[in-house]
Design an enzyme around this catalytic site. Sequence first.
Site, PDB file in Angstrom:
ATOM      1  CB  CYS A   1      -1.025  -0.104   1.242  1.00 52.49           C
ATOM      2  SG  CYS A   1      -0.339   0.055   2.756  1.00 52.49           S
TER       3      CYS A   1
ATOM      4  CG  HIS B   1      -4.598  -0.548   3.898  1.00 48.33           C
ATOM      5  ND1 HIS B   1      -3.812  -1.310   3.394  1.00 48.33           N
ATOM      6  CD2 HIS B   1      -5.790  -0.236   3.090  1.00 48.33           C
ATOM      7  CE1 HIS B   1      -4.331  -1.396   1.904  1.00 48.33           C
ATOM      8  NE2 HIS B   1      -5.392  -0.940   1.839  1.00 48.33           N
TER       9      HIS B   1
ATOM     10  CG  HIS C   1      -7.033  -0.467  -1.489  1.00 44.82           C
ATOM     11  ND1 HIS C   1      -6.867  -1.493  -0.382  1.00 44.82           N
ATOM     12  CD2 HIS C   1      -8.190  -0.653  -1.936  1.00 44.82           C
ATOM     13  CE1 HIS C   1      -8.201  -2.029  -0.452  1.00 44.82           C
ATOM     14  NE2 HIS C   1      -8.758  -1.628  -1.522  1.00 44.82           N
TER      15      HIS C   1
END
Length: 173
Positions: free
Chosen positions: A66, A117, A129
Amino acid sequence: MKGSFHNLLKFFSVLALLAASAMPAYAGDDTVADRQAPQNILVTFAEQMLGTPYKLGGHTLAGIDCSGLVDRFYRTAYQMILPRTVKELRQEGTRVKKNEPEIGDLLFFKFRGRHGHVGIYAGNGTFLHASTSEGVVYSSLTDGFWNKRLIEVRRVPPEGSPMLTNTSLSFTE
């Protein structure tokens, strides 16, 4: 095969939503191209990255995580080098209200007590993402899973920083 078709369907759905939300021209200091640049560049970036598999610490089309995805986008779109961890990225830019993200803003999510994240807001309640299970995908903030885990939105670079307007940029080099 099913996952690839699902990702392709998601991509074209988001692309249609983004096209439908294009802003009309108006008299002012900026141009339509200037206002659409983040949207156009993010769409170009997503086209080149969708389906890239997840790889912890990865930064290439062979595998990406990510923060690597965020880094690739900002290096090309803003010519900025950002930190490579979610924790460090949360110190960049300026905080924005969770209900007021703009295209290109960073969305931070919390899992199991960890701030682990990050994604890039793509407009219309969607974000791009690198999912650990699906690779690079679009997801929706209206999905309860993501919505309840969203903890922060940050604008990097801060407002007023120029974004390159050339939508033919290559994000895959």
